[in-house]
Scaffold this active site. Structure first.
Site, short mmCIF file in Angstrom:
data_model
loop_
_atom_site.label_atom_id
_atom_site.label_comp_id
_atom_site.label_asym_id
_atom_site.label_seq_id
_atom_site.Cartn_x
_atom_site.Cartn_y
_atom_site.Cartn_z
N SER A 128 56.51 94.71 -57.46
CA SER A 128 55.78 94.08 -58.56
C SER A 128 56.56 94.24 -59.85
CB SER A 128 54.43 94.78 -58.68
OG SER A 128 53.79 94.41 -59.88
N TYR A 156 49.17 102.66 -59.75
CA TYR A 156 49.54 101.56 -58.85
C TYR A 156 51.05 101.28 -58.93
CZ TYR A 156 50.33 96.67 -57.51
OH TYR A 156 50.85 95.52 -56.97
N LYS A 160 54.31 101.60 -56.15
CA LYS A 160 55.31 100.56 -55.84
C LYS A 160 56.73 101.11 -56.06
CE LYS A 160 52.64 97.25 -54.58
NZ LYS A 160 52.65 96.72 -53.22
N PHE A 196 56.22 88.43 -60.30
CA PHE A 196 55.59 88.37 -61.62
C PHE A 196 54.13 87.93 -61.38
CE2 PHE A 196 58.76 89.88 -64.59
CZ PHE A 196 59.71 90.23 -63.67
P1 NAD Z 1 45.43 90.89 -51.39
O1 NAD Z 1 44.48 92.01 -51.64
O2 NAD Z 1 44.91 89.52 -51.35
O3 NAD Z 1 46.23 91.18 -50.03
C1 NAD Z 1 46.45 92.47 -49.52
C2 NAD Z 1 45.98 92.49 -48.08
O4 NAD Z 1 46.19 93.80 -47.54
C3 NAD Z 1 44.48 92.19 -47.94
O5 NAD Z 1 44.29 91.17 -46.99
C4 NAD Z 1 43.88 93.51 -47.49
O6 NAD Z 1 42.77 93.31 -46.62
C5 NAD Z 1 45.06 94.14 -46.77
N1 NAD Z 1 44.99 95.60 -46.70
C6 NAD Z 1 44.64 96.48 -47.67
N2 NAD Z 1 44.70 97.74 -47.19
C7 NAD Z 1 45.11 97.66 -45.90
C8 NAD Z 1 45.36 98.61 -44.88
N3 NAD Z 1 45.18 99.92 -45.10
N4 NAD Z 1 45.76 98.17 -43.68
C9 NAD Z 1 45.92 96.84 -43.44
N5 NAD Z 1 45.69 95.90 -44.36
C10 NAD Z 1 45.29 96.30 -45.58
O7 NAD Z 1 46.58 91.04 -52.48
P2 NAD Z 1 47.79 90.07 -52.81
O8 NAD Z 1 47.60 89.59 -54.19
O9 NAD Z 1 48.00 89.08 -51.73
O10 NAD Z 1 48.97 91.13 -52.84
C11 NAD Z 1 49.82 91.32 -51.73
C12 NAD Z 1 50.89 92.34 -52.08
O11 NAD Z 1 51.60 91.91 -53.22
C13 NAD Z 1 50.33 93.72 -52.43
O12 NAD Z 1 51.22 94.68 -51.92
C14 NAD Z 1 50.35 93.74 -53.94
O13 NAD Z 1 50.46 95.04 -54.44
C15 NAD Z 1 51.59 92.91 -54.22
N6 NAD Z 1 51.59 92.27 -55.53
C16 NAD Z 1 50.54 91.47 -55.90
C17 NAD Z 1 50.57 90.84 -57.15
C18 NAD Z 1 49.42 89.98 -57.61
O14 NAD Z 1 49.28 89.76 -58.81
N7 NAD Z 1 48.58 89.44 -56.72
C19 NAD Z 1 51.66 91.01 -57.98
C20 NAD Z 1 52.72 91.82 -57.57
C21 NAD Z 1 52.66 92.44 -56.33
C1 WQD Z 2 47.45 88.50 -67.53
C2 WQD Z 2 47.30 88.41 -69.05
C3 WQD Z 2 45.96 90.17 -69.98
C4 WQD Z 2 42.23 89.07 -68.07
C5 WQD Z 2 48.54 92.50 -63.22
C6 WQD Z 2 49.18 93.76 -62.73
C7 WQD Z 2 50.53 93.45 -62.18
C8 WQD Z 2 50.47 92.36 -61.12
C9 WQD Z 2 49.74 91.16 -61.63
C10 WQD Z 2 50.22 93.44 -58.98
C11 WQD Z 2 47.41 89.77 -69.74
C12 WQD Z 2 45.29 88.83 -70.17
C13 WQD Z 2 43.55 89.09 -68.49
C14 WQD Z 2 41.22 88.78 -69.04
C15 WQD Z 2 42.92 88.52 -70.71
N1 WQD Z 2 49.74 92.77 -59.97
N2 WQD Z 2 43.88 88.81 -69.76
N3 WQD Z 2 41.62 88.49 -70.31
O1 WQD Z 2 48.05 92.40 -66.30
O2 WQD Z 2 49.93 90.70 -66.24
O3 WQD Z 2 49.37 91.96 -64.22
O4 WQD Z 2 48.47 91.56 -62.15
O5 WQD Z 2 51.29 93.89 -58.86
O6 WQD Z 2 50.98 94.63 -61.62
O7 WQD Z 2 49.30 94.64 -63.82
O8 WQD Z 2 47.83 90.24 -64.99
O9 WQD Z 2 46.10 88.51 -64.75
O10 WQD Z 2 45.40 90.85 -65.33
O11 WQD Z 2 46.58 89.51 -67.04
O12 WQD Z 2 43.21 88.27 -71.87
O13 WQD Z 2 40.02 88.78 -68.74
O14 WQD Z 2 45.97 87.93 -69.33
O15 WQD Z 2 45.79 90.98 -71.11
O16 WQD Z 2 48.07 89.57 -70.96
P1 WQD Z 2 48.81 91.38 -65.56
P2 WQD Z 2 46.40 89.78 -65.46
#
Ligand code: NAD
Ligand code: WQD
Length: 366
Positions: A128, A156, A160, A196
């Protein structure tokens, strides 16, 4: 022709399901393991609806090594894993950090050990942008290149960062051990993909993000405002040093992000780069006001908002420098923010209950 067999952990989740779809479309065979903590098995049917192929789904927790072993034994052709399964709520990670370390760090440890026992040698890991922390603390690090020193600022992000380190140590050791034994070792590879802000849905309107609890990300919250589930969006601070005072993020269409995984995996299997980190972002920053404007345009009316104080832990700017992925993987984000917003709105309107309802009729009848 099947080009390879891949295990996708967390493959019924948001990014995992779109990646499973992209892999099937690129002729990979896909096996998904997920414990459904934050997802629904209905997504498997939606994947089949879109591409005519179905991934195999096995309910399995990544901390259950015995079950992981059984999955690899059942599928001896799997040579690669894309590892999404994790907990991902930044705020919650500050309240129950041990649970985040258990699932994210110990879960990955279990996975790596099981992969090792079954000679599964490639891993693509969901990292992330949060591993960079506040890149504005350095000069000239926005947009953020992979060389930017890492410095996560919440539990979190720490998980990572820890997993990136564990995978790096493990793959480097496997390569060195194989070499010592006169066996090459190039088959051990890892991609650390730093995402991102993922955005949008499938253009068909049948696949999208369906979080099981209360959403905390900007776009799902805006979608709730648009359907009346929430009165207004709370804008977290307009006193940042940006063009309109709100914070800047790099929103990347989920289809571009998913495609980034197939190209990274194909690269690992063909070029054997060892361990390599790649940013997956667009390189274009958008403020919260830009996002309200873009999503309001997709919906066709101005969505209400109120500016409140900054959210703890937020940083001014997380915009990717994606040139490494472009140069080395031939990947770049192609879809626009407008497409992401239009696609998200189609999904939201057509699926008010997310995956807890049947697919929209007009798509099924097509
Ligand atoms: P998500 O929650 O939709 O997907 C994660 C999946 O993992 C879910 O289906 C959940 O049921 C499963 N899971 C959780 N714990 C588990 C376990 N112990 N065993 C098996 N399955 C399990 O989230 P996402 O947004 O699709 O994120 C996927 C990956 O990408 C995650 O590792 C997250 O940290 C990373 N990531 C997400 C974002 C974002 O903004 N969505 C950004 C950067 C990184
Ligand atoms: C985006 C922007 C908020 C909600 C998070 C995790 C990051 C990654 C993605 C997993 C920010 C603003 C948000 C609201 C707002 N996840 N905002 N009002 O914080 O960039 O990233 O999710 O890895 O690790 O930190 O994403 O969608 O929460 O926020 O003004 O109700 O929107 O302040 O500037 P963020 P976000």
């Amino acid at each position: 022709m099947v080009v390879g067999s891949v295990l996708v952990t967390g493959g019924t989740g948001y990014i995992g399901s779109f990646t499973a779809l992209a892999l099937l479309e690129a002729d990979y065979k896909v096996v998904i393991v997920d414990n459904l903590y934050n997802s629904s098995p209905e997504v498997i049917n939606r994947i089949e609806l879109i591409c005519g192929k179905k991934p195999e789904y096995i309910q399995c927790d990544v901390t259950d090594e015995k079950k992981l072993d059984a999955v690899f034994e059942k599928h001896p052709n799997i040579d690669s894993v894309i590892h999404f399964a994790a907990l991902k709520a930044v705020g919650e990670s500050g309240e129950i950090p041990l649970e985040y370390y258990r699932v994210n760090v110990y879960g990955t440890l279990c996975l790596l050990r099981s992969m090792q026992r079954h000679h599964v040698t490639n891993i693509v890991f969901s990292s992330s942008a949060t591993v960079y922390g506040d890149a504005t603390r350095f000069e000239n690090m926005i947009p953020i290149p992979e060389e930017c020193p890492l410095g996560p600022t919440n539990p979190y992000g720490n998980t990572k960062f820890g997993v990136e380190t564990m995978i790096t140590d493990h793959i480097n050791a496997e390569r060195a051990n194989a070499k010592k034994a006169g066996k090459g070792g190039e088959e051990y590879n890892a991609a650390l993909l730093r995402y991102f802000n993922p955005a949008g849905s499938h253009p068909s309107g049948v696949m999208g993000e369906d979080p099981q609890g209360v959403p905390y990300n900007l776009l799902p919250l805006l979608a709730q405002v648009a359907v009346g589930k929430r009165e207004k969006l709370l804008v977290f601070g307009d006193d940042y040093n940006s063009k309109d005072g709100t914070a800047i993020r790099d929103y990347i269409h989920i289809l571009d992000l998913a495609r980034g995984h197939t190209v990274a995996l194909t690269h690992l299997r063909a070029a054997h780069p060892g361990v390599r980190a790649w940013n997956l972002g667009t390189g274009k920053g958008s403020t919260v006001h830009d996002m309200i404007g873009a999503f309001s345009a997709a919906v066709g009316r101005q969505l209400p908002y109120e500016v409140v104080g900054r959210r703890a832990g937020d940083v001014l700017d997380l915009t990717a420098n994606p040139t490494r992925a472009n140069r080395e993987l031939g990947w770049r984000a192609e879809r626009t923010l407008e497409e992401a917003c239009a696609d998200l709105w189609r999904w939201t309107e057509g699926n008010p209950q997310g995956y807890r309802q049947e697919a929209p009729r007009e798509f099924v009848e097509k």
